[in-house]
Design an enzyme around this catalytic site. Structure first.
Site, PDB file in Angstrom:
ATOM      1  CB  SER A 123      -2.793  11.304 -16.388  1.00  0.00           C
ATOM      2  OG  SER A 123      -3.811  11.349 -17.213  1.00  0.00           O
ATOM      3  CG  ASN A 141       0.669   1.084 -12.681  1.00  0.00           C
ATOM      4  OD1 ASN A 141       0.279   1.785 -13.522  1.00  0.00           O
ATOM      5  ND2 ASN A 141      -0.087   0.148 -12.035  1.00  0.00           N
ATOM      6  CE  LYS A 145      -1.889   9.747 -12.203  1.00  0.00           C
ATOM      7  NZ  LYS A 145      -0.863   8.897 -11.990  1.00  0.00           N
ATOM      8  CG  ASP A 178      -1.812   1.200   1.545  1.00  0.00           C
ATOM      9  OD1 ASP A 178      -1.723   2.089   0.334  1.00  0.00           O
ATOM     10  OD2 ASP A 178      -2.705   1.072   2.002  1.00  0.00           O
ATOM     11  CB  VAL A 179       1.957   3.547  -2.607  1.00  0.00           C
ATOM     12  CG1 VAL A 179       2.059   2.514  -3.778  1.00  0.00           C
ATOM     13  CG2 VAL A 179       0.527   4.138  -3.096  1.00  0.00           C
ATOM     14  CE1 TYR A 239      -6.056   9.640 -11.630  1.00  0.00           C
ATOM     15  CE2 TYR A 239      -5.813  10.965 -13.654  1.00  0.00           C
ATOM     16  CZ  TYR A 239      -5.507   9.912 -12.758  1.00  0.00           C
ATOM     17  OH  TYR A 239      -4.469   9.017 -13.583  1.00  0.00           O
TER      18      TYR A 239
END
Length: 236
Positions: free
Chosen positions: A130, A77, A147, A54-55, A143
């Site tokens: 992304s 990722n 990113k 779990d990052v 989001y």
């Protein structure tokens, strides 16, 4: 950087792009591929080594550093997408969650493994970003914030880790045909195609890879008089 005989850790590798990246790494000759997932039992790809990851959990990251002293390629990722607009009612909660996974997680992993990569000759870090790092569309605002931050992180890591000969690759793409975008009605790339483009770019020594038409079109749009990230002009 070459995948042949490399030792690779991929986060979020139990499905989608992460699984495709694991398959591509194996096909390119990686000696060992660690597939990170919150639930290692969810990793079903033959030939990889599942690892609990779990990052957002510092203990998981520390354990991974101890478990993989020979790491040469880190692929950040793992990511989440809330579908929240910046001005939406859940915006603050959404951006906090997305920043934890999409920004702080890759940063913590990169910093934790940087000394390992240095000892092993430099190695490489790949950050899955992304086209939404550069542009915000309805329902993607929080989001995009995470990113965009991860893109800035990637550029900073590239500069700061150059002296230890660590290659840092930024990988941008539009929508992919994964569970994360199941509710999105738009053209989508196959994760396997994106994974192959990333492997090819890393082995070619690239710093950035635009893996599909969407990411290329958005990046090219930076040069037009009114760039796409400015949105539609206000009515006069």
């Amino acid at each position: 950087m070459n995948f042949k005989d490399a030792v690779v850790l991929i986060t979020g590798a139990n499905r989608g792009l992460g699984k495709a990246l694991a398959q591509a790494a194996l096909a390119a000759g990686a000696r060992k591929v660690y597939a990170g997932a919150r639930n290692p039992a969810a990793v079903t790809l033959a030939g990889v080594t599942p690892i609990r990851m779990d990052v957002t959990d510092a203990a998981h990251i520390a354990a991974a550093v101890q478990a993989i002293p020979d790491l040469t390629i880190l692929i950040n990722n793992a990511g989440i997408f809330s579908g929240s607009s910046v001005a939406g009612p859940e915006a603050l909660a959404s951006v906090r969650a997305e920043m934890d996974t999409n920004f702080y997680g890759p940063m913590a992993l990169s910093l934790a493994f940087a000394p390992t990569l240095q000892r092993n000759g430099g190695g490489a870090i790949v950050n899955i970003l992304s086209a939404l790092s550069w542009i915000t569309i309805p329902g993607s605002g929080t989001y995009s914030i995470s990113k965009a931050a991860a893109w800035a992180l990637t550029n900073g890591l590239r500069a700061d880790l150059r002296a230890q000969n660590t290659q840092v690759l930024a990988a941008h793409m539009g929508y992919m045909d994964t569970d994360m975008t199941g509710g999105v009605d738009a053209p989508k790339s196959a994760p396997a195609d994106i994974a192959r483009a990333i492997v090819t770019a890393l082995e070619a020594g690239e710093d950035e890879v635009l893996t599909d038409d969407t990411s290329r079109q958005v990046k090219q749009g930076f040069t037009i008089p009114r760039s796409a990230y400015l949105g539609e002009p206000r009515a006069a």
